[in-house]
Write an enzyme that holds these catalytic residues in place. Structure first.
Site, PDB file in Angstrom:
ATOM      1  CE  LYS A   3       1.418   4.084  -8.489  1.00  0.00           C
ATOM      2  NZ  LYS A   3       1.198   5.424  -9.063  1.00  0.00           N
ATOM      3  CG  ASP A  41      -1.627   3.859  -4.380  1.00  0.00           C
ATOM      4  OD1 ASP A  41      -2.612   4.576  -4.505  1.00  0.00           O
ATOM      5  OD2 ASP A  41      -1.640   2.794  -3.732  1.00  0.00           O
ATOM      6  CG  PHE A  53      -0.301  -0.757  -9.512  1.00  0.00           C
ATOM      7  CD1 PHE A  53      -1.672  -0.746  -9.769  1.00  0.00           C
ATOM      8  CD2 PHE A  53       0.496  -1.620 -10.246  1.00  0.00           C
ATOM      9  CE1 PHE A  53      -2.220  -1.539 -10.749  1.00  0.00           C
ATOM     10  CE2 PHE A  53      -0.038  -2.420 -11.233  1.00  0.00           C
ATOM     11  CZ  PHE A  53      -1.402  -2.382 -11.491  1.00  0.00           C
ATOM     12  CG  ASP A  98      -3.891  -1.633  -7.529  1.00  0.00           C
ATOM     13  OD1 ASP A  98      -4.390  -0.735  -8.235  1.00  0.00           O
ATOM     14  OD2 ASP A  98      -3.009  -1.429  -6.698  1.00  0.00           O
TER      15      ASP A  98
END
Ligand SMILES: Nc1nc2c(c(CN[C@H]3C=C[C@H](O)[C@@H]3O)cn2[C@@H]2O[C@H](COP(=O)(O)O)[C@@H](O)[C@H]2O)c(=O)[nH]1
Length: 498
Positions: free
Chosen positions: A369, A401, A399, A470
């Protein structure tokens, strides 16, 4: 495991032994993140993706992105992001994404880690960006690798002078400044020993009255910290209060080390006082932990989460850049020869703190990430040119998260089995590396890929990739949070990876 299940470990062993499926050395670099995300999703039983909601979201998201003219330009439009297209911005982004993890807090909005900068209070990711900008404004070279690298030697000298190296108990080796490294298993499991729990409110020490652990503002008993036992690699889940007791037991030793360097914090919002010489000539300041506590000082009682591990990341990055890349992030980027996937792999191979991997169904899976978001931030900040120019940028995935999965869930793209949803709703910590965490991260990456494909079906000429989707969804999540529209909270895993 039933007979017809594929034994991925055995398969990999046979491929290796008979040279089958060996990566072609001339093949373009691939991070394997998207392939692994699809594998996780295909084998998930606790997290599911809804194609119906994905198709609906494709219409809404593409319309909104078009309306906002969302593009790489949006990155620099954020108030705190650097605007210059130069090496200073490269170093800023590298420093930022080296430390871009775990900002959530068990405390309320008033008590959580907060950075005051430019007349505003910043929390979460933006608190990190604000702290870096504030340090640079103060003349502290916080984004230069040699500053972190030289600081490591300074730190050891300071501690030797303070005579504390021998004094730190072995019960917390990661606290021992002489300890060579964090336990290896910490890097493998992604679970790191938590730094000492934040101290109780100062008034507790003055009055001797401690908040009632059962009182509402206390974290629920089940919200525990997870610490890696550095001896046998086992994972101990310690209640927050127990950890604080442990911290109190050790704190005499630990705070002695700090006091030997400078005055203790003068109280909430005050960092350890830099001495006159340092304040007069900050550019000569040394990157000791005391100075880093000053850089990441908060205007509340909570220090930046996982402070020790952030220091560790800076120290390691300073060493690796010095040893392998002439101390320069630009050299690191140039070594990737214009490949985004190549740069991600270089980061994961050379810096253990970027090696964001896990295991699922006996197979190693990669998320990478912070390595990916570093490349994405470069690409966006430089609008695909100069230091941000990559010939395969669309290989970068979402990513993984804790914020984007939250908005994917609120849009109905992903859903959780009842026990998992209950755990998230109660705000209970999920251990780093747990199957649930891996499924949330993998399915989120794959959901964004499906969303991207659906958008291109309805708008073949849309300028959209996983990065822009994203970024857009992260910003949308923050807008919803600010407007109090949060539905299910984000999942909580204290992790160095995201
Ligand atoms: N997937 C994804 N995760 C992101 C970001 C960003 C910020 N990116 C900026 C750059 C371009 C965009 O326009 C954003 O303005 C931070 N994070 C992660 O979220 C968490 C922090 O959350 P909270 O505690 O609420 O601030 C933490 O894990 C952090 O690493 C993103 O973009 N995508």
């Amino acid at each position: 495991m039933s007979d017809d299940d594929v034994d991925h470990e055995l398969l990999a062993l046979m491929r290796q032994k008979f040279g089958l499926g060996r990566a072609n050395p001339n093949a373009p670099p691939d991070t394997k993140v998207l392939e692994h995300a699809q594998f996780i999703c295909d084998n998930s039983i606790d997290v599911a993706i809804s194609m119906a909601h994905t198709k609906l979201a494709a219409i809404a998201v593409s319309e909104e992105m078009q309306k906002r003219e969302y593009s790489t330009k949006s990155w620099s439009e954020h108030e705190l992001h650097p605007k210059a297209k130069d090496e200073a911005t490269v170093n800023f982004i590298f420093t930022m994404d080296l430390l871009n993890f775990s900002f959530w807090s068990l405390r309320g909005e008033e008590e959580r880690f907060t950075v005051d900068y430019k007349g505003r209070k910043w929390t979460g990711y933006w608190s990190l960006v604000a702290a870096l900008q504030r340090a640079l404004d103060e003349g502290i070279p916080i984004t230069s690798p040699e500053f972190w690298f030289d600081g490591e030697k300074d730190e050891q000298e300071v501690r030797r002078n303070a005579g504390t190296a021998s004094g730190v108990t072995k019960s917390a080796p990661w606290k021992d400044p002489e300890a060579p490294r964090l336990p290896n298993e910490a890097f493998n499991t992604g679970v790191y020993p938590d730094p000492p729990a934040p101290r109780l409110p100062n008034e507790s020490f003055d009055t001797g009255v401690y908040p009632d652990p059962e009182s509402p503002q206390q974290p629920a008993a089940s919200e525990a910290n997870v610490t890696a036992n550095s001896h046998d690699g086992s994972i101990e889940v310690a209640d927050e209060r127990i950890l604080e007791d442990q911290h109190d037991d050790d704190s005499d030793i630990w705070s002695d080390a700090l006091e030997a360097q400078s005055e203790e914090a003068a109280g909430p919002g005050q960092s350890p006082q830099l001495n006159e010489e340092e304040l007069a000539a900050p550019q000569r300041v040394r990157c000791t932990e005391d100075v880093l506590r000053h850089v990441f000082r908060s205007s509340t009682n909570e220090e930046i989460p996982m402070f020790n591990l952030r220091v560790h990341c800076l120290r390691e990055a300073g060493r690796v850049l010095h040893d392998h890349f002439d101390g320069s992030v630009v050299t690191l980027i140039q070594d990737a020869k214009g490949s985004a996937a190549g740069l991600v792999n270089l980061l994961a191979d050379r810096f253990s703190c970027f090696k964001d991997e896990s295991n699922y169904e006996r197979k190693k899976v990669r998320f990478l990430k912070r390595a990916q978001i570093f490349v994405a931030d470069l690409w966006a900040a430089f609008e695909g040119e100069g230091y941000g120019e990559f010939n395969d940028i669309d290989k970068i995935t979402m990513f993984a998260d804790y914020r984007v999965p939250q908005i994917l869930h609120s849009l109905g793209l992903i859903s959780y089995c009842p026990p998992l949803e209950g755990r998230i709703r109660r705000g209970e910590i999920i251990e780093s590396g747990h199957s649930w965490e891996v499924q949330i991260r993998g399915c989120s990456i794959w959901a964004i890929e499906l969303l991207r494909r659906e958008i291109l079906k309805i708008q073949p000429n849309a300028k959209v990739n996983a990065i822009l989707l994203d970024f857009f969804l992260y910003d949308l999540a923050k807008e919803k949070e600010k407007a109090g529209e949060e539905t299910l909270p984000h999942h909580r895993t204290r992790s160095i990876w995201y």
